[in-house]
Design a protein around this motif. Structure first.
Motif, short mmCIF file in Angstrom:
data_model
loop_
_atom_site.label_atom_id
_atom_site.label_comp_id
_atom_site.label_asym_id
_atom_site.label_seq_id
_atom_site.Cartn_x
_atom_site.Cartn_y
_atom_site.Cartn_z
N THR A 128 0.83 -1.21 0.00
CA THR A 128 0.00 0.00 0.00
C THR A 128 0.86 1.25 0.00
N LEU A 129 1.88 1.27 0.84
CA LEU A 129 2.75 2.44 0.90
C LEU A 129 3.60 2.57 -0.36
N THR A 130 3.93 1.42 -0.97
CA THR A 130 4.70 1.45 -2.22
C THR A 130 3.87 2.05 -3.35
N LEU A 131 2.56 1.73 -3.37
CA LEU A 131 1.68 2.19 -4.44
C LEU A 131 1.11 3.58 -4.17
N LEU A 132 1.34 4.09 -2.98
CA LEU A 132 0.73 5.36 -2.59
C LEU A 132 1.08 6.50 -3.53
N LYS A 133 2.33 6.62 -3.90
CA LYS A 133 2.77 7.72 -4.76
C LYS A 133 2.04 7.69 -6.09
N LYS A 134 1.88 6.51 -6.67
CA LYS A 134 1.17 6.35 -7.95
C LYS A 134 -0.28 6.80 -7.83
N VAL A 135 -0.94 6.38 -6.76
CA VAL A 135 -2.36 6.70 -6.58
C VAL A 135 -2.55 8.19 -6.30
N LEU A 136 -1.71 8.77 -5.45
CA LEU A 136 -1.83 10.20 -5.16
C LEU A 136 -1.68 11.04 -6.42
N LYS A 137 -0.78 10.64 -7.28
CA LYS A 137 -0.59 11.37 -8.54
C LYS A 137 -1.81 11.21 -9.43
N GLN A 138 -2.37 10.01 -9.48
CA GLN A 138 -3.51 9.74 -10.36
C GLN A 138 -4.75 10.54 -9.97
N ILE A 139 -4.95 10.77 -8.66
CA ILE A 139 -6.14 11.49 -8.22
C ILE A 139 -5.87 12.98 -8.02
N ASN A 140 -4.68 13.42 -8.40
CA ASN A 140 -4.29 14.84 -8.26
C ASN A 140 -4.44 15.32 -6.81
N PHE A 141 -3.90 14.52 -5.91
CA PHE A 141 -3.97 14.81 -4.48
C PHE A 141 -3.04 15.98 -4.15
N ASP A 142 -3.56 16.97 -3.42
CA ASP A 142 -2.78 18.14 -3.00
C ASP A 142 -2.51 18.04 -1.50
N PRO A 143 -1.29 17.73 -1.08
CA PRO A 143 -1.01 17.55 0.36
C PRO A 143 -1.21 18.83 1.17
N ASN A 144 -1.31 19.96 0.51
CA ASN A 144 -1.50 21.21 1.24
C ASN A 144 -2.96 21.45 1.63
N LYS A 145 -3.88 20.73 0.99
CA LYS A 145 -5.29 20.95 1.34
C LYS A 145 -6.12 19.67 1.47
N ASP A 146 -5.63 18.54 0.90
CA ASP A 146 -6.39 17.30 0.94
C ASP A 146 -5.96 16.44 2.14
N TYR A 147 -6.74 15.36 2.40
CA TYR A 147 -6.55 14.59 3.62
C TYR A 147 -6.40 13.09 3.34
N ILE A 148 -5.60 12.46 4.19
CA ILE A 148 -5.54 11.00 4.28
C ILE A 148 -6.42 10.58 5.45
N TYR A 149 -7.24 9.55 5.24
CA TYR A 149 -8.13 9.07 6.31
C TYR A 149 -7.85 7.60 6.59
N PHE A 150 -7.62 7.30 7.87
CA PHE A 150 -7.44 5.92 8.33
C PHE A 150 -8.72 5.49 9.05
N PRO A 151 -9.35 4.38 8.64
CA PRO A 151 -10.64 4.00 9.21
C PRO A 151 -10.61 3.62 10.69
N ASP A 152 -9.42 3.29 11.21
CA ASP A 152 -9.32 2.93 12.63
C ASP A 152 -7.90 3.15 13.10
N ALA A 153 -7.71 2.96 14.41
CA ALA A 153 -6.39 3.17 15.00
C ALA A 153 -5.36 2.20 14.47
N GLY A 154 -5.81 0.98 14.11
CA GLY A 154 -4.88 -0.01 13.56
C GLY A 154 -4.28 0.44 12.24
N ALA A 155 -5.12 0.99 11.37
CA ALA A 155 -4.63 1.49 10.08
C ALA A 155 -3.72 2.70 10.29
#
Length: 274
Positions: A128-155
């Motif tokens: 998941t962490l290896t593929l993260l960069k590819k996915v963030l680029k594909q969805i045009n994720f802006d780290p200055n205004k967009d958010y990462i959400y973890f569904p629980d404390a384990g994630a």
């Protein structure tokens, strides 16, 4: 499914349902490997794959051949503790695998730390962490205004502390679930949000029907999210059954081929990694 150095081992079935194993096929695959290291892969589809793995490994033992094991999804990894009269099935499966005495066992994204603690000579991969960069680029994720959400404390523990997400805005779900039924009973999203109309990428290890992610997306939209995406390592066939992909709550789901090989829906993208 069982693979030997990436090549599928084929099995047939006797009329009474017993598995027939072709030893000549296995020897032929081993001869094609030559002196290279032998790796068996367990790509779990049902319980029958565990007994097939045992048959292949014991056949190799009889020919004085060793092997390592890659488990793309650890069976029973969700049953990683005992509550009430529930059966600690992960412990039983781990003991079953340990008895085969592999040189090493590599597990792709286990559900919790309990799995590698139970498996001998184990190491863990987190694609998941290896593929993260590819996915963030594909969805045009802006780290200055967009958010990462973890569904629980384990994630959050599994992914949130990694260097890949350092400095990213993060939200965490605090949920309560009935252990016996798996039903989600309460969900609260924790974290500061200072804007509206932002994207969210949900990150987790496993998606079944997707109820947790649907409810989480509803809550995120109440907090101002305009679009929600999901990245999970393991995705079960059941994702097609409860309407997550057509709900409009999650724009697109990204997953690997640890469980599914081909997508049957335009909103599900399978990244072939194994």
């Amino acid at each position: 499914m069982i693979l030997l150095n990436g090549i599928s081992v084929h099995f047939t079935t006797f009329p009474n349902g017993e598995t027939k194993v072709d030893g000549n096929q296995i020897l032929g695959l081993l001869q094609s490997v030559g002196n290279h290291r032998v790796e068996l892969t367990l790509k779990f589809e049902d319980d029958g794959d565990l007994i097939k793995l045992l048959f292949v490994k014991e056949f190799m033992d009889e020919h004085d051949l060793s092997a390592s094991l890659l488990i793309t999804y650890m069976p029973y990894s969700r049953m990683d503790r005992q509550e009430g009269n529930s059966v600690f099935t992960l412990k039983s499966v781990a003991r079953f695998i340990n008895q085969m005495n592999f040189d090493s066992v590599t597990i792709v994204e286990p559900h919790s730390d309990v799995t590698p603690a139970l498996i001998d000579r184990c190491r863990v991969l987190y694609p998941t962490l290896t593929l993260l960069k590819k996915v963030l680029k594909q969805i045009n994720f802006d780290p200055n205004k967009d958010y990462i959400y973890f569904p629980d404390a384990g994630a959050a523990k599994r992914y949130g502390k990694g260097k890949e997400l350092k400095g990213y805005r993060q939200l965490v779900g605090h949920k309560s679930r009935d252990f016996e039924t798996g039903r989600l009973e309460k969900l609260e999203i924790v974290g500061d949000v200072d804007r509206k109309d932002y994207k969210v990428l949900i990150i987790d290890d496993l998606c079944s029907y997707g109820g947790t992610f649907s409810w989480g997306s509803e809550k995120l939209r109440e907090k101002g999210a305009s679009v929600v995406y999901l990245l999970v390592t393991h995705c079960e066939e059941s994702i097609y059954q409860k309407g997550l992909l057509d709900s409009g709550l999650v724009q697109k789901v990204f997953t690997t081929n640890t469980m599914l090989n081909e997508s049957k829906h335009k909103n599900l993208e399978i990244i072939h990694h194994y």
